[in-house]
Design a protein around this motif. Structure first.
Motif, PDB file in Angstrom:
ATOM      1  N   LEU A   1       0.854  -1.190   0.000  1.00 57.72           N
ATOM      2  CA  LEU A   1       0.000   0.000   0.000  1.00 57.72           C
ATOM      3  C   LEU A   1       0.893   1.245   0.000  1.00 57.72           C
ATOM      4  CD1 LEU A   1      -2.558  -1.215   2.702  1.00 57.72           C
ATOM      5  CD2 LEU A   1      -2.696  -1.505   0.215  1.00 57.72           C
ATOM      6  N   PRO A   2       1.187   1.839  -1.166  1.00 57.65           N
ATOM      7  CA  PRO A   2       2.074   3.013  -1.230  1.00 57.65           C
ATOM      8  C   PRO A   2       1.585   4.190  -0.408  1.00 57.65           C
ATOM      9  CG  PRO A   2       1.771   2.037  -3.402  1.00 57.65           C
ATOM     10  CD  PRO A   2       0.793   1.376  -2.497  1.00 57.65           C
ATOM     11  N   ASP A   3       0.285   4.444  -0.384  1.00 57.65           N
ATOM     12  CA  ASP A   3      -0.256   5.580   0.378  1.00 57.65           C
ATOM     13  C   ASP A   3       0.048   5.438   1.865  1.00 57.65           C
ATOM     14  OD1 ASP A   3      -1.196   6.609  -1.974  1.00 57.65           O
ATOM     15  OD2 ASP A   3      -3.280   5.993  -1.660  1.00 57.65           O
ATOM     16  N   TRP A   4      -0.034   4.238   2.362  1.00 57.61           N
ATOM     17  CA  TRP A   4       0.254   4.021   3.772  1.00 57.61           C
ATOM     18  C   TRP A   4       1.751   4.237   4.048  1.00 57.61           C
ATOM     19  CZ3 TRP A   4      -2.662  -0.570   6.449  1.00 57.61           C
ATOM     20  CH2 TRP A   4      -4.047  -0.290   6.462  1.00 57.61           C
ATOM     21  N   GLY A   5       2.582   3.789   3.127  1.00 59.36           N
ATOM     22  CA  GLY A   5       4.019   3.995   3.311  1.00 59.36           C
ATOM     23  C   GLY A   5       4.377   5.465   3.348  1.00 59.36           C
ATOM     24  N   GLY A   6       3.775   6.281   2.456  1.00 58.83           N
ATOM     25  CA  GLY A   6       4.039   7.709   2.453  1.00 58.83           C
ATOM     26  C   GLY A   6       3.559   8.378   3.721  1.00 58.83           C
ATOM     27  N   ALA A   7       2.393   8.005   4.202  1.00 58.63           N
ATOM     28  CA  ALA A   7       1.852   8.595   5.439  1.00 58.63           C
ATOM     29  C   ALA A   7       2.717   8.226   6.634  1.00 58.63           C
ATOM     30  CB  ALA A   7       0.418   8.135   5.646  1.00 58.63           C
ATOM     31  N   GLN A   8       3.235   7.042   6.666  1.00 59.59           N
ATOM     32  CA  GLN A   8       4.109   6.646   7.779  1.00 59.59           C
ATOM     33  C   GLN A   8       5.426   7.423   7.770  1.00 59.59           C
ATOM     34  OE1 GLN A   8       4.552   2.408   7.358  1.00 59.59           O
ATOM     35  NE2 GLN A   8       2.341   2.018   7.654  1.00 59.59           N
ATOM     36  N   THR A   9       5.956   7.683   6.567  1.00 53.65           N
ATOM     37  CA  THR A   9       7.189   8.474   6.470  1.00 53.65           C
ATOM     38  C   THR A   9       6.967   9.875   7.007  1.00 53.65           C
ATOM     39  OG1 THR A   9       7.904   7.186   4.545  1.00 53.65           O
ATOM     40  CG2 THR A   9       8.949   9.328   4.882  1.00 53.65           C
ATOM     41  N   GLU A  10       5.824  10.493   6.668  1.00 55.32           N
ATOM     42  CA  GLU A  10       5.506  11.820   7.185  1.00 55.32           C
ATOM     43  C   GLU A  10       5.356  11.795   8.701  1.00 55.32           C
ATOM     44  OE1 GLU A  10       2.083  13.304   5.239  1.00 55.32           O
ATOM     45  OE2 GLU A  10       2.991  13.297   3.240  1.00 55.32           O
ATOM     46  N   PHE A  11       4.741  10.758   9.211  1.00 59.75           N
ATOM     47  CA  PHE A  11       4.556  10.638  10.667  1.00 59.75           C
ATOM     48  C   PHE A  11       5.919  10.582  11.377  1.00 59.75           C
ATOM     49  CE2 PHE A  11       4.459   7.531  14.190  1.00 59.75           C
ATOM     50  CZ  PHE A  11       3.781   8.294  15.125  1.00 59.75           C
ATOM     51  N   LEU A  12       6.831   9.794  10.851  1.00 60.08           N
ATOM     52  CA  LEU A  12       8.142   9.696  11.478  1.00 60.08           C
ATOM     53  C   LEU A  12       8.888  11.033  11.421  1.00 60.08           C
ATOM     54  CD1 LEU A  12       9.249   6.184  10.153  1.00 60.08           C
ATOM     55  CD2 LEU A  12       8.479   6.783  12.463  1.00 60.08           C
ATOM     56  N   SER A  13       8.707  11.784  10.318  1.00 62.56           N
ATOM     57  CA  SER A  13       9.348  13.097  10.211  1.00 62.56           C
ATOM     58  C   SER A  13       8.782  14.050  11.245  1.00 62.56           C
ATOM     59  CB  SER A  13       9.166  13.657   8.804  1.00 62.56           C
ATOM     60  OG  SER A  13       9.763  12.804   7.845  1.00 62.56           O
ATOM     61  N   VAL A  14       7.501  14.108  11.405  1.00 61.18           N
ATOM     62  CA  VAL A  14       6.871  14.988  12.407  1.00 61.18           C
ATOM     63  C   VAL A  14       7.282  14.571  13.803  1.00 61.18           C
ATOM     64  CG1 VAL A  14       4.659  15.698  13.392  1.00 61.18           C
ATOM     65  CG2 VAL A  14       4.929  15.550  10.912  1.00 61.18           C
ATOM     66  N   ARG A  15       7.406  13.272  14.036  1.00 62.32           N
ATOM     67  CA  ARG A  15       7.750  12.784  15.373  1.00 62.32           C
ATOM     68  C   ARG A  15       9.163  13.245  15.762  1.00 62.32           C
ATOM     69  NH1 ARG A  15       9.856   7.724  17.201  1.00 62.32           N
ATOM     70  NH2 ARG A  15       9.025   7.113  19.232  1.00 62.32           N
ATOM     71  N   ARG A  16      10.026  13.350  14.768  1.00 67.38           N
ATOM     72  CA  ARG A  16      11.386  13.782  15.076  1.00 67.38           C
ATOM     73  C   ARG A  16      11.452  15.262  15.498  1.00 67.38           C
ATOM     74  NH1 ARG A  16      12.412  11.127  10.043  1.00 67.38           N
ATOM     75  NH2 ARG A  16      13.174   8.997  10.392  1.00 67.38           N
ATOM     76  N   LEU A  17      10.420  16.033  15.179  1.00 68.76           N
ATOM     77  CA  LEU A  17      10.383  17.448  15.563  1.00 68.76           C
ATOM     78  C   LEU A  17      10.230  17.606  17.066  1.00 68.76           C
ATOM     79  CD1 LEU A  17       8.137  18.926  12.728  1.00 68.76           C
ATOM     80  CD2 LEU A  17      10.643  18.990  12.883  1.00 68.76           C
ATOM     81  N   GLY A  18       9.744  16.601  17.716  1.00 68.64           N
ATOM     82  CA  GLY A  18       9.592  16.645  19.172  1.00 68.64           C
ATOM     83  C   GLY A  18       8.439  17.490  19.641  1.00 68.64           C
TER      84      GLY A  18
END
Length: 409
Positions: free
Chosen positions: A162-179
């Motif tokens: 599911l490519p859409d899910w993979g892209g959404a997870q990448t964005e989530f990990l990026s936001v999570r790194r912002l703290g």
């Protein structure tokens, strides 16, 4: 002349003998004519008419021999024994014993009736799981499954990319790194809204890597009804991959005659027996009475839910069903006491002193030799349970009025 004179004398002698024989025959015939009718019994009243017991509906004004049978007509007296003016049929004690009349009392009792019908086992259509793709993608792997397979809850069906899910997870990990907790919570909620299960979100947070390949599993145990997942197939959002029917419970669809529809109700107990399991009974209950009748068989479909321990009850099996009746107290008489004429239903009431008269009743259910009386009788009234047809014929012959429903005692 002499010869002629002798011939004349011989002829005269023959005529004399013939006349004598005729006179004797006339006398003998009178001596052998039918005797007068027997004297009326003591206490008997006026003779109303004469009749042939073999054809009681035919009445005659005078005594004599029946035109139908080789027997004498019988008089009918206006003494209460069959007279048209009498209110009841009267039978003396000796005749009652000869006729075998048996009188019983109408009593309140329980009619725990059962209705025996047949039915077939079907899937419980309320225990169904539809397995779909929650996002567009591709079928990467299909596990060894086929329609008709029995699977347990959690069994894998297919691996989806599911490519859409993979892209959404990448964005989530990026936001999570912002703290920033607020932004992280919002991004996590977005993953939930995309249809990702909590276990997958937790895995992405724990590993810190996106995972666009998801294994689709069955949420319930049961049998695979349909399977549309094929390796390499492109999927659209919401596309169905498989359908699974649970086997924990099954439905037994019983055919109940339309005339007995009033004897069935939701929640009623039921017992099923199958030839596959001789000597074993499966208990269940009625969960629905379908609103449509079968026009060809004039039956209603009654849906019974049965536990299916071990999955032994399989859809398509034939079963005999006994639907349990209630135990509400009702007015009962022996079924043999009921006379069904085709236009109405009667019983012969015993009113004492060997007197009987018909009463109309409205009946309900029959079970175990007992019939429910809905109207026309009261508890304690006595009815004839044996020999009542003879009394009913006599009452009909003499014109005794039938007590109508609601007419009282």
């Amino acid at each position: 002349m002499t010869l002629k004179s002798g011939a004349v004398r011989w002829t005269v002698s023959i005529l004399a003998v013939a006349l004598a024989a005729g006179g004797a025959g006339y006398w003998v015939g009178h001596r052998q004519s039918p005797q007068p009718q027997a004297a009326a019994p003591a206490g008997a009243g006026k003779i109303l008419y004469y009749y042939d017991p073999m054809f009681p509906n035919q009445k005659f004004d005078k005594p004599g021999k029946s035109p139908f049978m080789d027997m004498q007509l019988v008089p009918k007296y206006a003494d209460g024994v069959g007279a048209s003016a009498a209110p009841a049929v009267t039978v003396d004690p000796a005749a009652r014993q000869s006729l075998g009349l048996r009188v019983v009392e109408a009593k309140m009792g329980n009619l725990a009736a059962t209705l025996d019908v047949t039915g077939t086992i079907d899937f419980n259509q309320r225990d169904v799981a539809i397995i779909q793709a929650r996002s567009g993608g591709f079928v990467q792997r299909v596990y060894a499954r086929a329609p008709g397979d029995i699977v347990r809850a959690g069994a894998p069906i297919a691996d989806l990319l599911l490519p859409d899910w993979g892209g959404a997870q990448t964005e989530f990990l990026s936001v999570r790194r912002l703290g920033k907790p607020d932004l992280t919570a919002a991004s996590r909620q977005r993953l939930r809204l995309l249809g990702m299960p909590e276990s997958l979100i937790a895995s992405v947070e724990r590993t810190g890597r996106p995972n666009g390949v998801v294994t689709i599993t069955t949420p319930i145990s049961g049998v695979i009804q349909t399977l549309d997942a094929r390796a390499g197939v492109t999927l659209g959002m919401g596309q169905t991959l498989a359908q699974v029917n649970g086997l924990g419970t099954v439905w037994l669809n019983a055919a109940v005659p339309e005339a007995r529809a009033g004897d069935v109700r939701t929640g009623q107990s039921a017992r099923a027996t199958l030839t596959s399991f001789p000597g074993e009974t499966f208990a269940g209950r009625v969960i629905a009475i379908l609103p449509t009748a079968q026009a060809d068989s004039r039956t209603l479909t009654v849906r019974i839910e049965l536990p299916n321990r071990g999955g032994r009850l399989r859809p398509g099996m034939f079963a005999s069903v006994a639907l349990g009746g209630d135990t509400t107290a009702v007015l009962l008489v022996p079924s043999e006491a009921v006379i069904r004429t085709g236009t109405r239903t009667l019983v012969m009431l015993a009113v004492g002193d060997g007197r009987y008269h018909p009463a109309e009743v409205r009946i309900g259910r029959d079970a175990a030799g007992q019939t429910e009386i809905l109207a026309g009788l009261s508890p304690g009234e006595k009815v004839v349970a044996s020999g009542q047809f003879l009394l009913d014929s006599e009452a009909s012959l003499t014109g005794i009025a039938v007590r109508p429903i609601g007419g009282g005692q």
